[in-house]
Design a protein around this motif. Sequence first.
Motif, mmCIF file in Angstrom:
data_model
loop_
_atom_site.group_PDB
_atom_site.id
_atom_site.type_symbol
_atom_site.label_atom_id
_atom_site.label_comp_id
_atom_site.label_asym_id
_atom_site.label_seq_id
_atom_site.Cartn_x
_atom_site.Cartn_y
_atom_site.Cartn_z
ATOM 1 N N SER A 197 0.838 -1.210 0.000
ATOM 2 C CA SER A 197 0.000 0.000 0.000
ATOM 3 C C SER A 197 0.871 1.257 0.000
ATOM 4 C CB SER A 197 -0.878 0.020 1.256
ATOM 5 O OG SER A 197 -0.034 0.165 2.390
ATOM 6 N N TYR A 198 0.240 2.398 -0.341
ATOM 7 C CA TYR A 198 0.977 3.679 -0.340
ATOM 8 C C TYR A 198 1.445 3.984 1.084
ATOM 9 C CZ TYR A 198 2.041 8.624 -0.506
ATOM 10 O OH TYR A 198 2.691 9.837 -0.374
ATOM 11 N N ASP A 199 0.561 3.774 2.051
ATOM 12 C CA ASP A 199 0.916 4.084 3.450
ATOM 13 C C ASP A 199 2.120 3.272 3.908
ATOM 14 O OD1 ASP A 199 -2.550 4.560 4.455
ATOM 15 O OD2 ASP A 199 -1.062 5.868 3.451
ATOM 16 N N SER A 200 2.139 1.970 3.571
ATOM 17 C CA SER A 200 3.288 1.148 4.018
ATOM 18 C C SER A 200 4.563 1.641 3.335
ATOM 19 C CB SER A 200 3.046 -0.319 3.695
ATOM 20 O OG SER A 200 3.076 -0.519 2.308
ATOM 21 N N ALA A 201 4.452 2.142 2.090
ATOM 22 C CA ALA A 201 5.637 2.690 1.416
ATOM 23 C C ALA A 201 6.093 3.956 2.122
ATOM 24 C CB ALA A 201 5.308 2.990 -0.045
ATOM 25 N N LYS A 202 5.124 4.820 2.426
ATOM 26 C CA LYS A 202 5.462 6.125 3.029
ATOM 27 C C LYS A 202 6.133 5.917 4.386
ATOM 28 C CE LYS A 202 3.534 10.694 2.927
ATOM 29 N NZ LYS A 202 2.933 11.219 4.186
ATOM 30 N N VAL A 203 5.570 5.010 5.167
ATOM 31 C CA VAL A 203 6.087 4.784 6.536
ATOM 32 C C VAL A 203 7.457 4.110 6.500
ATOM 33 C CG1 VAL A 203 5.674 3.450 8.654
ATOM 34 C CG2 VAL A 203 3.772 4.620 7.515
ATOM 35 N N ILE A 247 9.714 3.849 3.710
ATOM 36 C CA ILE A 247 10.642 4.136 2.614
ATOM 37 C C ILE A 247 12.075 4.373 3.128
ATOM 38 C CG2 ILE A 247 10.412 6.655 2.407
ATOM 39 C CD1 ILE A 247 10.254 4.163 -0.540
ATOM 40 N N GLN A 248 12.196 4.695 4.408
ATOM 41 C CA GLN A 248 13.525 4.893 5.004
ATOM 42 C C GLN A 248 14.378 3.644 4.841
ATOM 43 O OE1 GLN A 248 14.408 7.789 6.074
ATOM 44 N NE2 GLN A 248 16.472 7.164 6.724
ATOM 45 N N LEU A 249 13.681 2.499 4.771
ATOM 46 C CA LEU A 249 14.387 1.220 4.629
ATOM 47 C C LEU A 249 15.303 1.261 3.417
ATOM 48 C CD1 LEU A 249 14.786 -1.877 5.147
ATOM 49 C CD2 LEU A 249 12.820 -2.239 3.664
ATOM 50 N N VAL A 250 14.824 1.908 2.356
ATOM 51 C CA VAL A 250 15.622 1.963 1.125
ATOM 52 C C VAL A 250 16.948 2.657 1.413
ATOM 53 C CG1 VAL A 250 15.708 2.836 -1.225
ATOM 54 C CG2 VAL A 250 13.546 1.988 -0.292
ATOM 55 N N LYS A 251 16.870 3.769 2.143
ATOM 56 C CA LYS A 251 18.108 4.503 2.468
ATOM 57 C C LYS A 251 19.031 3.606 3.299
ATOM 58 C CE LYS A 251 16.365 9.251 2.352
ATOM 59 N NZ LYS A 251 16.009 10.407 3.226
ATOM 60 N N THR A 252 18.428 2.867 4.237
ATOM 61 C CA THR A 252 19.238 1.980 5.084
ATOM 62 C C THR A 252 19.969 0.955 4.214
ATOM 63 O OG1 THR A 252 17.454 2.165 6.693
ATOM 64 C CG2 THR A 252 19.132 0.473 7.123
ATOM 65 N N LEU A 253 19.235 0.360 3.289
ATOM 66 C CA LEU A 253 19.853 -0.675 2.444
ATOM 67 C C LEU A 253 20.940 -0.064 1.554
ATOM 68 C CD1 LEU A 253 16.643 -2.664 1.388
ATOM 69 C CD2 LEU A 253 18.412 -3.399 2.997
ATOM 70 N N VAL A 254 20.605 1.087 0.939
ATOM 71 C CA VAL A 254 21.582 1.723 0.042
ATOM 72 C C VAL A 254 22.823 2.130 0.828
ATOM 73 C CG1 VAL A 254 21.998 3.703 -1.478
ATOM 74 C CG2 VAL A 254 19.812 2.481 -1.592
ATOM 75 N N SER A 255 22.598 2.629 2.059
ATOM 76 C CA SER A 255 23.768 3.068 2.854
ATOM 77 C C SER A 255 24.624 1.863 3.248
ATOM 78 C CB SER A 255 23.293 3.808 4.110
ATOM 79 O OG SER A 255 22.554 2.897 4.913
ATOM 80 N N GLN A 256 24.050 0.661 3.196
ATOM 81 C CA GLN A 256 24.856 -0.546 3.473
ATOM 82 C C GLN A 256 25.510 -1.074 2.194
ATOM 83 O OE1 GLN A 256 22.741 -3.597 5.473
ATOM 84 N NE2 GLN A 256 22.170 -2.368 7.234
ATOM 85 N N GLY A 257 25.365 -0.284 1.114
ATOM 86 C CA GLY A 257 26.019 -0.691 -0.139
ATOM 87 C C GLY A 257 25.195 -1.683 -0.938
ATOM 88 N N LEU A 258 23.939 -1.869 -0.538
ATOM 89 C CA LEU A 258 23.066 -2.812 -1.264
ATOM 90 C C LEU A 258 22.292 -1.996 -2.290
ATOM 91 C CD1 LEU A 258 21.978 -4.627 1.981
ATOM 92 C CD2 LEU A 258 23.454 -5.600 0.214
ATOM 93 N N GLU A 259 22.654 -2.102 -3.531
ATOM 94 C CA GLU A 259 22.157 -1.146 -4.535
ATOM 95 C C GLU A 259 21.072 -1.707 -5.440
ATOM 96 O OE1 GLU A 259 25.214 2.072 -3.832
ATOM 97 O OE2 GLU A 259 24.536 1.722 -5.888
ATOM 98 N N ASP A 260 21.117 -3.029 -5.730
ATOM 99 C CA ASP A 260 20.159 -3.538 -6.716
ATOM 100 C C ASP A 260 18.824 -3.818 -6.021
ATOM 101 O OD1 ASP A 260 20.639 -5.637 -9.639
ATOM 102 O OD2 ASP A 260 19.019 -4.295 -8.979
ATOM 103 N N ILE A 261 18.034 -2.746 -5.873
ATOM 104 C CA ILE A 261 16.772 -2.841 -5.120
ATOM 105 C C ILE A 261 15.597 -2.571 -6.049
ATOM 106 C CG2 ILE A 261 15.457 -1.916 -3.168
ATOM 107 C CD1 ILE A 261 18.197 -0.965 -2.025
ATOM 108 N N GLU A 262 14.600 -3.437 -5.979
ATOM 109 C CA GLU A 262 13.393 -3.254 -6.795
ATOM 110 C C GLU A 262 12.225 -2.957 -5.862
ATOM 111 O OE1 GLU A 262 11.253 -6.080 -10.034
ATOM 112 O OE2 GLU A 262 11.267 -6.918 -8.010
#
Length: 368
Positions: free
Chosen positions: A109-115, A117-132
């Motif tokens: 859902s949009y709400d679960s994405a909004k709440v 989405i920080q996860l993406v930053k966490t993953l990217v900051s750990q060098g995990l880039e190939d995220i869908e």
Amino acid sequence: MPLLVVQPSSKCDGGCSSCRWNFGPRNEKEGLPIEALDRLKELLNNFKFDECILLCPNPLFHPKLDIIIDLIHEICEKTTIFLPISITRNLLNRKSLEKVDVISLLIPSYDSAKVNIQLVKTLVSQGLEDIEAYVLLDSNRGSAEVLSTIDLCKRYGLKITVGPMFYDPPRTSKFIEYLEKREDAEIGLRYGKKYLYNAIKVFLKDYPVTVLTSNGIEDCRTLYIDPYGYFSKCPTYGKKVHFQNLTSDALRKMVFSRCPVDNSVMLSPRIHISLVAKNGVEIPSDVLELLELVFWLKSFRGACRAMGVPPSTFWEKIKTLEKELGTTLLISVRGGRKRGKTALTEFAQKLLNEYANAKKNILTAFYK
Ligand code: SF4
């Protein structure tokens, strides 16, 4: 392209309203027995799947996920792990996530994405880039809400796929109609298969988004393993075999048999293509299908068994055809380390390429 779908865990923290996976508490702690994958590797005899999907319920709950991923690497070219976007942070095991090729975040859902989405930053900051971002589109979601979710994911530069819960039929036709009315949307052509489905590309303000449009049941080459170690072609098709009773014949039939369930509401093409050589000799569709199976299985007998036809029948046909064509189609290697393998000749490989292109073009035209 042969696809392996594995559900290592029966436990999840996703909380998706339209979740179809209800495995109950049994073996929640242990998850999929490692021996099930050992048995699979043994029976595959160097055969490799193109891709493995480590599907939700949340695979990170499996206590030996690293071992599972290492084993998967030996039998699959590429590994994608599906995680709920609302995943519990302390579960994020970098070591496991670094071992997979793609992390696909399931967004119900949009709400679960909004709440979350920080996860993406966490993953990217750990060098995990190939995220869908896998944006779920089910009967509970409207097109406008899905579009808002896509806009949010675009801000993080994520690859975006819109599709159903795995093994559910896609409900994307209304969404496509909705996009067709928008000036900032461009609907691309069907470009092939993604996961279990036929897929098209759409461009939203030039940002590419993959939309899964229909079940890819025409040439379904999949194997499914549930968290208890039962193997089947898919969870929808009831016939399943526990790994302790699994044989290479049963395995071959599961992967290469036709989709037994027509759960789609729409018509699905069953394509029979034959090719005609320069000298006018026709190569019939069953022989072309056999050549395709020999290519994957590296075994003439295995291919015949997967088609449910006695090898003697096809052997006669192949020999007659080779005489009429004036060239050979199969090379069999006997004895030594490569004992009992069958390969395609260069001419047969060319036939297979023509056959695959023709099939793709017909399906593209059918789904246009
Ligand atoms: S992530 Fe998957 S298993 Fe978990 S709740 Fe969502 S749909 Fe169900």
